[in-house]
Design an enzyme around this catalytic site. Structure first.
Site, PDB file in Angstrom:
ATOM      1  N   GLY A  46      35.796  29.036  38.889  1.00 58.46           N
ATOM      2  CA  GLY A  46      37.095  28.662  39.437  1.00 58.46           C
ATOM      3  C   GLY A  46      37.550  29.715  40.428  1.00 58.46           C
ATOM      4  N   GLN A  51      43.339  34.408  45.629  1.00 59.47           N
ATOM      5  CA  GLN A  51      42.179  35.279  45.424  1.00 59.47           C
ATOM      6  C   GLN A  51      41.373  35.495  46.705  1.00 59.47           C
ATOM      7  OE1 GLN A  51      40.812  32.907  41.768  1.00 59.47           O
ATOM      8  NE2 GLN A  51      40.204  35.001  41.268  1.00 59.47           N
ATOM      9  N   CYS A  89      37.716  37.141  35.330  1.00 61.98           N
ATOM     10  CA  CYS A  89      38.329  36.701  36.578  1.00 61.98           C
ATOM     11  C   CYS A  89      37.580  37.341  37.736  1.00 61.98           C
ATOM     12  CB  CYS A  89      39.796  37.124  36.599  1.00 61.98           C
ATOM     13  SG  CYS A  89      40.674  36.591  38.078  1.00 61.98           S
ATOM     14  N   LEU A  90      37.282  36.547  38.771  1.00 58.78           N
ATOM     15  CA  LEU A  90      36.579  37.092  39.930  1.00 58.78           C
ATOM     16  C   LEU A  90      37.394  38.193  40.604  1.00 58.78           C
ATOM     17  CD1 LEU A  90      35.115  33.832  41.518  1.00 58.78           C
ATOM     18  CD2 LEU A  90      33.891  35.589  40.240  1.00 58.78           C
ATOM     19  N   HIS A 131      43.808  28.566  33.881  1.00 56.44           N
ATOM     20  CA  HIS A 131      43.641  29.898  34.483  1.00 56.44           C
ATOM     21  C   HIS A 131      43.924  29.836  35.992  1.00 56.44           C
ATOM     22  CE1 HIS A 131      41.225  33.825  34.794  1.00 56.44           C
ATOM     23  NE2 HIS A 131      41.299  33.429  36.048  1.00 56.44           N
ATOM     24  N   GLU A 132      43.425  28.777  36.648  1.00 56.23           N
ATOM     25  CA  GLU A 132      43.621  28.672  38.104  1.00 56.23           C
ATOM     26  C   GLU A 132      45.072  28.337  38.455  1.00 56.23           C
ATOM     27  OE1 GLU A 132      41.313  29.947  39.693  1.00 56.23           O
ATOM     28  OE2 GLU A 132      39.878  29.818  38.057  1.00 56.23           O
ATOM     29  N   HIS A 135      47.042  31.370  38.449  1.00 52.63           N
ATOM     30  CA  HIS A 135      46.874  32.142  39.691  1.00 52.63           C
ATOM     31  C   HIS A 135      47.870  31.687  40.759  1.00 52.63           C
ATOM     32  CE1 HIS A 135      43.503  34.903  39.475  1.00 52.63           C
ATOM     33  NE2 HIS A 135      42.710  34.001  38.937  1.00 52.63           N
TER      34      HIS A 135
HETATM   35 ZN    ZN Z   1      40.932  34.350  37.925  1.00 48.55          ZN
END
Ligand code: ZN
Length: 186
Positions: A46, A51, A89-90, A131-132, A135
């Site tokens: 995701g 991000q 998380c990226l 989660h997204e 964000h």
């Molecule tokens: Zn994340």
């Protein structure tokens, strides 16, 4: 398609709220495709617009059952028991923590063609979508951790973040060469 730089924890954009998208333009569709490509190379499942340094209310997801482009996503229903499971998380590489979330949700969003979609999701997909959407509201998974686990996670991040000057994570040639689709970071 282009690979985008990923913003890591410390970049204020990750804490900003996003702006709802009015109409789906070719530029937005291109951004979504670039985000998917970036996510695959980074081995994530995701990725949300902040991000990659953008403020549109847009996120992409692929838990290996096909790409999902979600514009203005909204969780309209949560159901069932909550469950604790590990998330990463990226934007916070190498940091993980257990987050408790509802296991079944309904999400409403606009797809890349501008159509309104309502979709039920459970298990990993439900977790990933939540989660997204977080964000897009400036919220990160570490916000759910208790004080002790949060402190431990942030201590680890203090060491990790030295690899990312300017809070930028540029995908490495190695990552690009590998280009696997099997990731675990959201
Ligand atoms: Zn994340």
């Amino acid at each position: 398609m282009a690979l985008l730089d990923i913003r890591v924890l410390g970049d204020p954009i990750l804490r900003q709220a996003t702006t709802p998208v009015g109409t789906v333009t070719d530029d937005l569709r291109r951004l979504a495709q670039d985000m998917l490509e970036t996510m695959y190379v980074a081995r994530g499942i995701g990725l949300a617009a902040p991000q990659v340094g953008r403020t549109e209310r847009l996120a992409v997801v692929d838990i290996e059952d096909g790409p999902m482009v979600m514009i203005n996503p909204e969780i309209v229903r949560t159901e069932g028991p909550t469950e604790k499971s590990e998330e990463g998380c990226l934007s916070i590489p190498e940091v993980y923590g257990d987050v408790e979330r509802p296991t079944r949700i309904t999400v409403r969003y606009m797809d890349a063609d501008g159509a309104i979609v309502e979709r039920d999701a459970d298990e990993l997909l439900a977790r990933c979508i939540q989660h997204e959407v977080d964000h897009l509201d400036g919220k990160l998974f570490i916000d759910y951790l208790g004080p002790f686990k949060r402190r431990t996670a942030l201590a680890k991040w203090t060491r990790e973040k030295e690899q990312y000057p300017g809070n930028i994570r540029r995908l490495t040639a190695e990552e690009i060469a590998e280009h696997h689709h099997n990731g675990e970071e959201l």
